[in-house]
Design a protein around this motif. Structure first.
Motif, PDB file in Angstrom:
ATOM      1  N   ASN A  23      -7.879   9.682  -4.761  1.00 45.54           N
ATOM      2  CA  ASN A  23      -7.809   8.382  -4.111  1.00 45.54           C
ATOM      3  C   ASN A  23      -6.613   8.267  -3.177  1.00 45.54           C
ATOM      4  O   ASN A  23      -6.620   7.459  -2.246  1.00 45.54           O
ATOM      5  N   THR A  24      -5.585   9.065  -3.405  1.00 49.85           N
ATOM      6  CA  THR A  24      -4.417   9.050  -2.523  1.00 49.85           C
ATOM      7  C   THR A  24      -4.809   9.363  -1.085  1.00 49.85           C
ATOM      8  O   THR A  24      -4.234   8.809  -0.142  1.00 49.85           O
ATOM      9  N   MET A  48       0.822  -1.203   0.000  1.00 52.28           N
ATOM     10  CA  MET A  48       0.000   0.000   0.000  1.00 52.28           C
ATOM     11  C   MET A  48       0.864   1.265   0.000  1.00 52.28           C
ATOM     12  O   MET A  48       0.514   2.279  -0.615  1.00 52.28           O
ATOM     13  N   TYR A  81       1.601   3.130  -3.326  1.00 50.86           N
ATOM     14  CA  TYR A  81       0.609   4.022  -3.923  1.00 50.86           C
ATOM     15  C   TYR A  81       0.620   5.388  -3.234  1.00 50.86           C
ATOM     16  O   TYR A  81       0.472   6.428  -3.890  1.00 50.86           O
ATOM     17  N   ASP A  95      -9.568   2.892  -0.538  1.00 50.00           N
ATOM     18  CA  ASP A  95     -10.256   3.836  -1.411  1.00 50.00           C
ATOM     19  C   ASP A  95     -11.250   3.173  -2.354  1.00 50.00           C
ATOM     20  O   ASP A  95     -12.088   3.862  -2.932  1.00 50.00           O
ATOM     21  N   TYR A 111      -6.485  -1.252  -4.207  1.00 49.90           N
ATOM     22  CA  TYR A 111      -7.868  -0.905  -3.890  1.00 49.90           C
ATOM     23  C   TYR A 111      -8.104  -0.630  -2.404  1.00 49.90           C
ATOM     24  O   TYR A 111      -9.108  -0.015  -2.046  1.00 49.90           O
ATOM     25  N   THR A 112      -7.208  -1.082  -1.542  1.00 50.86           N
ATOM     26  CA  THR A 112      -7.444  -1.004  -0.100  1.00 50.86           C
ATOM     27  C   THR A 112      -7.645   0.434   0.355  1.00 50.86           C
ATOM     28  O   THR A 112      -6.839   1.307   0.064  1.00 50.86           O
ATOM     29  N   LYS A 143      -6.142   6.185   0.504  1.00 53.22           N
ATOM     30  CA  LYS A 143      -5.066   5.208   0.639  1.00 53.22           C
ATOM     31  C   LYS A 143      -4.192   5.575   1.832  1.00 53.22           C
ATOM     32  O   LYS A 143      -3.784   4.691   2.623  1.00 53.22           O
TER      33      LYS A 143
END
Length: 436
Positions: free
Chosen positions: A175-176, A151, A154, A244, A241-242, A179
Protein backbone atom coordinates in the motif's frame (compact mmCIF):
# COMPACT_ATOMS: atom_id res chain seq x y z
CA UNK A 1 -34.12 -11.73 2.73
CA UNK A 2 -33.34 -11.29 -0.97
CA UNK A 3 -34.30 -8.42 -3.21
CA UNK A 4 -34.14 -8.92 -6.97
CA UNK A 5 -33.57 -5.71 -8.90
CA UNK A 6 -33.97 -5.62 -12.70
CA UNK A 7 -33.09 -2.80 -15.09
CA UNK A 8 -35.96 -0.43 -15.81
CA UNK A 9 -37.73 -1.52 -18.96
CA UNK A 10 -36.52 -5.11 -18.74
CA UNK A 11 -38.55 -7.95 -17.31
CA UNK A 12 -37.02 -10.68 -15.21
CA UNK A 13 -37.70 -13.11 -18.05
CA UNK A 14 -35.90 -10.90 -20.57
CA UNK A 15 -32.96 -10.51 -18.22
CA UNK A 16 -32.68 -14.26 -17.73
CA UNK A 17 -32.95 -14.84 -21.48
CA UNK A 18 -30.13 -12.38 -22.19
CA UNK A 19 -27.88 -14.23 -19.80
CA UNK A 20 -28.92 -17.78 -20.65
CA UNK A 21 -26.09 -18.41 -23.09
CA UNK A 22 -23.44 -18.13 -20.41
CA UNK A 23 -25.04 -17.95 -16.99
CA UNK A 24 -27.46 -20.00 -14.95
CA UNK A 25 -29.31 -17.19 -13.15
CA UNK A 26 -30.83 -19.43 -10.52
CA UNK A 27 -27.54 -21.18 -9.80
CA UNK A 28 -25.78 -17.83 -9.46
CA UNK A 29 -28.44 -16.42 -7.17
CA UNK A 30 -28.51 -19.52 -4.98
CA UNK A 31 -24.70 -19.56 -4.77
CA UNK A 32 -24.56 -15.97 -3.54
CA UNK A 33 -27.39 -16.56 -1.06
CA UNK A 34 -25.62 -19.62 0.38
CA UNK A 35 -22.27 -17.79 0.50
CA UNK A 36 -23.75 -14.77 2.28
CA UNK A 37 -25.37 -17.04 4.89
CA UNK A 38 -22.27 -19.19 5.39
CA UNK A 39 -19.90 -16.23 5.75
CA UNK A 40 -22.23 -14.21 7.97
CA UNK A 41 -22.34 -11.25 5.58
CA UNK A 42 -24.99 -8.75 6.72
CA UNK A 43 -25.53 -7.23 3.27
CA UNK A 44 -24.24 -7.72 -0.27
CA UNK A 45 -24.92 -6.61 -3.82
CA UNK A 46 -23.93 -8.38 -7.04
CA UNK A 47 -24.06 -7.03 -10.61
CA UNK A 48 -23.21 -8.91 -13.80
CA UNK A 49 -22.82 -7.15 -17.15
CA UNK A 50 -22.57 -8.37 -20.70
CA UNK A 51 -21.53 -5.61 -23.03
CA UNK A 52 -23.56 -2.59 -22.04
CA UNK A 53 -26.39 -4.56 -20.45
CA UNK A 54 -26.96 -5.55 -16.85
CA UNK A 55 -28.03 -9.20 -16.90
CA UNK A 56 -28.03 -9.97 -13.19
CA UNK A 57 -28.48 -7.53 -10.32
CA UNK A 58 -29.43 -8.56 -6.79
CA UNK A 59 -29.15 -7.31 -3.26
CA UNK A 60 -28.88 -9.65 -0.30
CA UNK A 61 -29.43 -9.23 3.42
CA UNK A 62 -30.26 -5.85 4.95
CA UNK A 63 -28.46 -2.52 5.29
CA UNK A 64 -29.48 -2.14 8.93
CA UNK A 65 -31.54 -3.68 11.70
CA UNK A 66 -34.79 -2.87 9.88
CA UNK A 67 -33.33 -2.01 6.47
CA UNK A 68 -33.92 -3.39 3.02
CA UNK A 69 -31.45 -5.21 0.81
CA UNK A 70 -28.85 -2.92 -0.80
CA UNK A 71 -29.58 -1.67 -4.30
CA UNK A 72 -27.36 -0.53 -7.17
CA UNK A 73 -27.10 2.94 -5.62
CA UNK A 74 -26.17 1.75 -2.10
CA UNK A 75 -22.74 3.01 -1.07
CA UNK A 76 -19.97 0.63 0.07
CA UNK A 77 -16.29 1.25 0.89
CA UNK A 78 -14.22 -0.11 -2.03
CA UNK A 79 -10.85 -0.69 -0.37
CA UNK A 80 -8.05 -1.43 -2.82
CA UNK A 81 -10.30 -1.15 -5.86
CA UNK A 82 -9.37 2.51 -5.29
CA UNK A 83 -5.87 1.79 -6.60
CA UNK A 84 -6.94 1.54 -10.24
CA UNK A 85 -8.43 5.04 -10.01
CA UNK A 86 -5.20 6.34 -8.48
CA UNK A 87 -3.30 4.74 -11.35
CA UNK A 88 -5.64 6.38 -13.87
CA UNK A 89 -4.95 9.77 -12.29
CA UNK A 90 -1.18 9.23 -12.48
CA UNK A 91 -1.41 8.23 -16.16
CA UNK A 92 -3.44 11.38 -16.82
CA UNK A 93 -0.77 13.51 -15.14
CA UNK A 94 1.90 11.78 -17.21
CA UNK A 95 -0.08 12.48 -20.39
CA UNK A 96 -0.27 16.15 -19.38
CA UNK A 97 3.49 16.35 -18.88
CA UNK A 98 3.22 16.86 -15.11
CA UNK A 99 5.44 13.85 -14.45
CA UNK A 100 7.18 10.99 -16.22
CA UNK A 101 6.72 7.35 -15.33
CA UNK A 102 10.47 6.75 -15.66
CA UNK A 103 11.33 9.64 -13.35
CA UNK A 104 13.06 8.79 -10.08
CA UNK A 105 10.63 8.86 -7.19
CA UNK A 106 13.23 10.96 -5.39
CA UNK A 107 12.56 13.83 -7.81
CA UNK A 108 9.15 14.27 -6.16
CA UNK A 109 9.72 12.80 -2.70
CA UNK A 110 13.36 13.68 -2.01
CA UNK A 111 13.11 13.60 1.78
CA UNK A 112 12.88 9.79 1.64
CA UNK A 113 14.15 8.67 -1.78
CA UNK A 114 16.78 11.16 -2.99
CA UNK A 115 19.46 8.51 -2.58
CA UNK A 116 17.61 5.87 -4.63
CA UNK A 117 17.87 6.93 -8.29
CA UNK A 118 16.87 3.46 -9.47
CA UNK A 119 13.42 3.71 -7.87
CA UNK A 120 11.03 5.02 -10.55
CA UNK A 121 7.40 6.12 -10.56
CA UNK A 122 6.56 3.08 -12.68
CA UNK A 123 7.84 0.78 -9.91
CA UNK A 124 5.20 2.26 -7.60
CA UNK A 125 2.43 1.66 -10.16
CA UNK A 126 3.53 -1.89 -10.84
CA UNK A 127 4.16 -2.87 -7.19
CA UNK A 128 7.81 -3.63 -7.98
CA UNK A 129 9.39 -0.93 -5.79
CA UNK A 130 10.57 -3.11 -2.90
CA UNK A 131 8.96 -0.71 -0.40
CA UNK A 132 7.50 -2.30 2.73
CA UNK A 133 3.75 -2.01 3.29
CA UNK A 134 3.12 0.59 6.01
CA UNK A 135 -0.15 -1.15 6.88
CA UNK A 136 1.69 -4.07 8.51
CA UNK A 137 4.42 -2.11 10.27
CA UNK A 138 4.68 -1.24 13.95
CA UNK A 139 3.59 2.34 14.31
CA UNK A 140 0.65 2.26 11.89
CA UNK A 141 -2.13 2.00 14.46
CA UNK A 142 -1.43 5.31 16.27
CA UNK A 143 -1.30 7.09 12.91
CA UNK A 144 -4.62 5.66 11.77
CA UNK A 145 -6.36 6.61 14.99
CA UNK A 146 -5.32 10.28 14.71
CA UNK A 147 -7.58 12.23 12.34
CA UNK A 148 -4.86 14.86 11.80
CA UNK A 149 -2.19 12.44 10.51
CA UNK A 150 -0.90 13.69 7.14
CA UNK A 151 -0.36 11.44 4.15
CA UNK A 152 3.39 11.99 4.37
CA UNK A 153 3.47 10.14 7.71
CA UNK A 154 2.40 6.89 6.05
CA UNK A 155 4.96 7.24 3.26
CA UNK A 156 7.60 7.98 5.88
CA UNK A 157 6.64 4.86 7.84
CA UNK A 158 6.95 2.64 4.76
CA UNK A 159 10.17 4.33 3.66
CA UNK A 160 11.75 3.84 7.08
CA UNK A 161 11.61 0.03 6.82
CA UNK A 162 14.31 -2.00 5.03
CA UNK A 163 13.72 -2.50 1.31
CA UNK A 164 12.40 -5.94 0.41
CA UNK A 165 14.43 -6.02 -2.81
CA UNK A 166 16.00 -3.72 -5.40
CA UNK A 167 13.49 -1.76 -7.54
CA UNK A 168 12.23 -3.88 -10.41
CA UNK A 169 13.86 -7.09 -9.16
CA UNK A 170 10.67 -8.68 -7.79
CA UNK A 171 6.96 -8.03 -7.33
CA UNK A 172 5.32 -7.55 -3.95
CA UNK A 173 2.05 -5.85 -3.06
CA UNK A 174 2.45 -2.74 -0.91
CA UNK A 175 0.00 0.00 0.00
CA UNK A 176 2.98 2.33 0.46
CA UNK A 177 3.39 2.41 -3.34
CA UNK A 178 -0.03 3.93 -3.94
CA UNK A 179 0.20 6.26 -0.96
CA UNK A 180 3.42 7.61 -2.47
CA UNK A 181 1.70 8.04 -5.85
CA UNK A 182 -1.08 10.08 -4.26
CA UNK A 183 1.49 12.31 -2.55
CA UNK A 184 3.36 12.76 -5.85
CA UNK A 185 0.10 13.82 -7.51
CA UNK A 186 -0.39 16.47 -4.84
CA UNK A 187 3.11 17.83 -5.23
CA UNK A 188 3.07 18.14 -9.02
CA UNK A 189 -0.37 19.81 -9.09
CA UNK A 190 -0.50 21.79 -5.85
CA UNK A 191 -3.98 20.33 -5.24
CA UNK A 192 -5.31 17.71 -2.86
CA UNK A 193 -5.23 14.21 -4.28
CA UNK A 194 -9.00 13.93 -3.98
CA UNK A 195 -9.37 17.05 -6.14
CA UNK A 196 -6.92 15.66 -8.72
CA UNK A 197 -8.80 12.37 -8.86
CA UNK A 198 -12.18 14.03 -9.29
CA UNK A 199 -10.92 16.45 -11.94
CA UNK A 200 -8.95 13.99 -14.04
CA UNK A 201 -10.82 10.68 -13.67
CA UNK A 202 -14.15 10.61 -11.87
CA UNK A 203 -15.96 13.63 -13.30
CA UNK A 204 -14.84 13.12 -16.93
CA UNK A 205 -16.12 9.53 -16.82
CA UNK A 206 -19.40 10.44 -15.13
CA UNK A 207 -18.60 8.48 -11.95
CA UNK A 208 -20.40 10.81 -9.57
CA UNK A 209 -21.18 7.99 -7.14
CA UNK A 210 -17.51 7.25 -6.42
CA UNK A 211 -16.23 9.59 -3.69
CA UNK A 212 -13.78 9.62 -0.77
CA UNK A 213 -15.36 7.71 2.10
CA UNK A 214 -14.42 10.42 4.57
CA UNK A 215 -16.58 12.92 2.65
CA UNK A 216 -19.66 10.90 3.64
CA UNK A 217 -21.60 10.66 6.86
CA UNK A 218 -21.57 7.15 8.41
CA UNK A 219 -25.29 6.73 7.82
CA UNK A 220 -24.78 7.16 4.08
CA UNK A 221 -22.77 3.91 3.92
CA UNK A 222 -23.96 0.34 4.11
CA UNK A 223 -22.74 -0.54 7.64
CA UNK A 224 -20.28 -3.38 7.91
CA UNK A 225 -18.66 -5.76 10.35
CA UNK A 226 -15.19 -7.17 10.78
CA UNK A 227 -14.23 -10.76 10.05
CA UNK A 228 -15.04 -11.40 13.73
CA UNK A 229 -18.56 -9.99 13.25
CA UNK A 230 -17.92 -6.74 15.15
CA UNK A 231 -19.13 -3.38 13.77
CA UNK A 232 -15.94 -1.63 12.65
CA UNK A 233 -15.87 1.94 11.36
CA UNK A 234 -13.09 3.30 9.17
CA UNK A 235 -10.08 4.76 10.97
CA UNK A 236 -10.44 8.48 11.80
CA UNK A 237 -7.42 9.35 9.63
CA UNK A 238 -8.55 10.27 6.13
CA UNK A 239 -4.95 10.10 4.94
CA UNK A 240 -4.72 6.46 6.06
CA UNK A 241 -6.82 5.53 3.03
CA UNK A 242 -6.05 8.22 0.44
CA UNK A 243 -4.62 6.80 -2.79
CA UNK A 244 -4.55 3.15 -1.82
CA UNK A 245 -8.02 2.42 -0.43
CA UNK A 246 -10.06 5.52 0.35
CA UNK A 247 -12.95 5.47 -2.11
CA UNK A 248 -16.56 4.54 -1.55
CA UNK A 249 -18.92 3.77 -4.39
CA UNK A 250 -22.02 2.11 -5.77
CA UNK A 251 -22.52 -0.94 -7.93
CA UNK A 252 -24.08 1.30 -10.58
CA UNK A 253 -20.96 3.47 -10.84
CA UNK A 254 -18.59 0.51 -10.83
CA UNK A 255 -20.65 -1.04 -13.63
CA UNK A 256 -20.23 2.21 -15.57
CA UNK A 257 -16.49 2.14 -14.83
CA UNK A 258 -16.28 -1.36 -16.32
CA UNK A 259 -18.02 -0.14 -19.49
CA UNK A 260 -16.06 3.08 -20.02
CA UNK A 261 -12.81 2.34 -18.20
CA UNK A 262 -11.97 -1.38 -18.24
CA UNK A 263 -13.79 -2.84 -21.23
CA UNK A 264 -12.39 -0.69 -24.09
CA UNK A 265 -9.23 -2.54 -25.04
CA UNK A 266 -7.66 0.38 -26.92
CA UNK A 267 -7.98 2.96 -24.15
CA UNK A 268 -7.52 3.47 -20.44
CA UNK A 269 -8.38 -0.10 -19.47
CA UNK A 270 -5.67 -1.53 -21.70
CA UNK A 271 -3.10 0.86 -20.24
CA UNK A 272 -4.03 0.01 -16.66
CA UNK A 273 -3.89 -3.71 -17.37
CA UNK A 274 -0.49 -3.58 -19.14
CA UNK A 275 1.58 -6.07 -17.15
CA UNK A 276 4.68 -5.34 -15.14
CA UNK A 277 8.03 -6.55 -16.45
CA UNK A 278 10.85 -7.22 -14.01
CA UNK A 279 14.44 -6.24 -14.61
CA UNK A 280 15.29 -9.78 -15.75
CA UNK A 281 12.46 -9.77 -18.32
CA UNK A 282 10.01 -11.81 -16.23
CA UNK A 283 6.38 -10.94 -16.98
CA UNK A 284 4.21 -10.33 -13.91
CA UNK A 285 0.39 -10.42 -14.28
CA UNK A 286 -0.15 -7.14 -12.46
CA UNK A 287 -0.53 -3.81 -14.18
CA UNK A 288 -1.40 -0.45 -12.61
CA UNK A 289 -3.91 -1.24 -9.88
CA UNK A 290 -5.26 -4.20 -11.85
CA UNK A 291 -4.33 -7.87 -12.07
CA UNK A 292 -4.62 -9.72 -15.38
CA UNK A 293 -4.28 -13.47 -15.45
CA UNK A 294 -5.93 -16.76 -16.29
CA UNK A 295 -8.66 -17.87 -13.90
CA UNK A 296 -10.46 -21.19 -14.48
CA UNK A 297 -9.38 -21.15 -18.11
CA UNK A 298 -10.42 -17.56 -18.85
CA UNK A 299 -8.43 -14.34 -19.06
CA UNK A 300 -9.71 -12.01 -16.35
CA UNK A 301 -8.84 -8.42 -15.42
CA UNK A 302 -9.70 -7.77 -11.80
CA UNK A 303 -8.93 -6.39 -8.37
CA UNK A 304 -10.43 -6.83 -4.94
CA UNK A 305 -10.67 -4.50 -1.99
CA UNK A 306 -10.74 -4.92 1.77
CA UNK A 307 -11.20 -2.63 4.69
CA UNK A 308 -11.87 -3.97 8.17
CA UNK A 309 -15.62 -4.00 7.58
CA UNK A 310 -16.16 -4.51 3.84
CA UNK A 311 -14.91 -6.72 1.00
CA UNK A 312 -15.36 -5.97 -2.70
CA UNK A 313 -14.42 -7.31 -6.13
CA UNK A 314 -14.52 -5.90 -9.64
CA UNK A 315 -13.70 -8.00 -12.71
CA UNK A 316 -13.85 -8.01 -16.49
CA UNK A 317 -13.46 -10.99 -18.85
CA UNK A 318 -12.47 -9.65 -22.31
CA UNK A 319 -13.10 -12.96 -24.10
CA UNK A 320 -16.74 -12.95 -23.03
CA UNK A 321 -17.29 -9.19 -22.66
CA UNK A 322 -18.50 -9.95 -19.16
CA UNK A 323 -18.21 -7.67 -16.13
CA UNK A 324 -18.76 -8.40 -12.45
CA UNK A 325 -19.16 -6.24 -9.33
CA UNK A 326 -19.47 -7.76 -5.83
CA UNK A 327 -19.89 -5.51 -2.78
CA UNK A 328 -20.24 -6.92 0.74
CA UNK A 329 -20.47 -5.60 4.28
CA UNK A 330 -18.02 -7.97 5.99
CA UNK A 331 -14.26 -7.59 6.09
CA UNK A 332 -11.78 -10.08 4.65
CA UNK A 333 -14.08 -12.48 2.82
CA UNK A 334 -12.61 -14.57 -0.01
CA UNK A 335 -15.03 -13.60 -2.78
CA UNK A 336 -13.07 -15.68 -5.27
CA UNK A 337 -15.06 -18.69 -4.11
CA UNK A 338 -18.18 -17.14 -5.64
CA UNK A 339 -16.63 -16.63 -9.06
CA UNK A 340 -17.26 -20.06 -10.65
CA UNK A 341 -21.02 -19.94 -10.07
CA UNK A 342 -21.37 -16.24 -10.92
CA UNK A 343 -19.40 -16.46 -14.15
CA UNK A 344 -20.81 -19.76 -15.36
CA UNK A 345 -17.48 -21.52 -14.98
CA UNK A 346 -16.57 -24.93 -13.68
CA UNK A 347 -14.83 -25.04 -10.29
CA UNK A 348 -11.21 -26.22 -10.26
CA UNK A 349 -11.17 -29.99 -10.94
CA UNK A 350 -9.10 -32.40 -8.87
CA UNK A 351 -5.82 -33.33 -10.49
CA UNK A 352 -3.25 -36.06 -10.51
CA UNK A 353 0.02 -36.05 -8.57
CA UNK A 354 1.77 -32.70 -8.61
CA UNK A 355 5.22 -34.22 -8.55
CA UNK A 356 7.58 -32.23 -6.34
CA UNK A 357 6.99 -31.67 -2.65
CA UNK A 358 8.62 -28.42 -1.50
CA UNK A 359 9.32 -28.11 2.20
CA UNK A 360 10.66 -25.43 4.50
CA UNK A 361 10.34 -21.67 4.82
CA UNK A 362 9.60 -19.35 1.89
CA UNK A 363 8.85 -15.63 1.47
CA UNK A 364 7.50 -13.47 -1.33
CA UNK A 365 8.26 -10.00 0.02
CA UNK A 366 4.92 -9.77 1.84
CA UNK A 367 3.94 -13.22 3.12
CA UNK A 368 6.05 -15.87 4.77
CA UNK A 369 5.20 -19.54 4.26
CA UNK A 370 5.99 -22.65 6.28
CA UNK A 371 5.49 -25.63 3.94
CA UNK A 372 5.21 -29.17 5.34
CA UNK A 373 4.57 -32.25 3.13
CA UNK A 374 1.82 -34.61 4.33
CA UNK A 375 1.70 -37.58 1.99
CA UNK A 376 0.91 -36.15 -1.45
CA UNK A 377 -0.47 -32.97 0.13
CA UNK A 378 1.13 -29.83 1.53
CA UNK A 379 0.25 -28.14 4.78
CA UNK A 380 1.04 -24.46 4.33
CA UNK A 381 1.02 -21.84 7.08
CA UNK A 382 0.81 -18.34 5.58
CA UNK A 383 1.30 -15.44 7.93
CA UNK A 384 -1.36 -12.72 7.73
CA UNK A 385 -3.73 -15.29 6.12
CA UNK A 386 -3.81 -18.64 7.93
CA UNK A 387 -3.09 -22.35 7.52
CA UNK A 388 -4.35 -24.47 4.61
CA UNK A 389 -4.00 -27.96 3.19
CA UNK A 390 -3.03 -27.89 -0.49
CA UNK A 391 -3.90 -30.94 -2.60
CA UNK A 392 -2.49 -31.95 -6.01
CA UNK A 393 -4.15 -30.26 -9.00
CA UNK A 394 -2.05 -31.71 -11.80
CA UNK A 395 1.63 -31.52 -12.75
CA UNK A 396 3.49 -28.94 -10.66
CA UNK A 397 0.31 -27.50 -9.11
CA UNK A 398 -1.57 -27.61 -5.81
CA UNK A 399 -4.86 -25.97 -4.78
CA UNK A 400 -6.10 -25.19 -1.28
CA UNK A 401 -8.54 -27.88 -0.25
CA UNK A 402 -10.63 -25.40 1.77
CA UNK A 403 -10.68 -22.56 -0.82
CA UNK A 404 -9.84 -24.08 -4.22
CA UNK A 405 -10.84 -21.06 -6.31
CA UNK A 406 -8.75 -18.69 -4.19
CA UNK A 407 -5.34 -20.21 -3.42
CA UNK A 408 -3.05 -22.09 -5.79
CA UNK A 409 0.64 -23.01 -5.64
CA UNK A 410 2.44 -23.48 -8.94
CA UNK A 411 5.91 -25.05 -8.97
CA UNK A 412 8.50 -24.41 -11.71
CA UNK A 413 8.32 -26.80 -14.65
CA UNK A 414 12.06 -27.44 -14.33
CA UNK A 415 11.46 -29.33 -11.07
CA UNK A 416 13.00 -26.73 -8.77
CA UNK A 417 11.70 -26.83 -5.21
CA UNK A 418 13.28 -23.51 -4.15
CA UNK A 419 10.54 -21.20 -5.44
CA UNK A 420 6.87 -21.18 -6.40
CA UNK A 421 4.12 -18.91 -7.69
CA UNK A 422 1.26 -18.28 -5.28
CA UNK A 423 -2.17 -17.25 -6.57
CA UNK A 424 -4.12 -15.55 -3.79
CA UNK A 425 -7.52 -14.27 -4.80
CA UNK A 426 -7.02 -11.91 -7.73
CA UNK A 427 -3.22 -11.52 -7.62
CA UNK A 428 -0.16 -13.69 -7.89
CA UNK A 429 3.03 -13.41 -5.86
CA UNK A 430 6.39 -15.14 -6.19
CA UNK A 431 7.89 -17.00 -3.25
CA UNK A 432 11.56 -17.90 -2.78
CA UNK A 433 13.12 -20.20 -0.23
CA UNK A 434 14.39 -18.32 2.78
CA UNK A 435 18.13 -18.70 3.20
CA UNK A 436 19.61 -19.60 6.55
Amino acid sequence: MIAIIVLAGMTAAATASAAADFLDIERAGAAVQAFVAREGIPAAHVTLLRGGDVVFQRGYGATGAAGSAPGPDSIFPLGSISKQFTAAAILSLADAGKLRLDDPVGKYLPEWFAGEPGLQVSHLLWQTSGLADFLWLDGYRPLGEDASTPMAAYVALGASAPRRFAPGARWSYSNTNYKALALIAERVTGESFDAVLAERVLRPLGLDGIVPCHDLEPEQLVPGVSAAGKPTPLDPSRAAYTGDGGLCGTAADLARWIRVGLAPRDGLGARLAEPAVLADGTWVPYGSGLSTREFLGQEIIWHGGNVDSHTSEIAYLPGRDLGLVILTSRGYVWLTELMPALLGMSPPPPGGPAGGLPAGRFEDGLFRYVVTPEGENLRVEIDLIGEFVFVPAGPHEYVAEQLPATFRIRLPADGSLDRFEFDWSDVRSYAHRERE
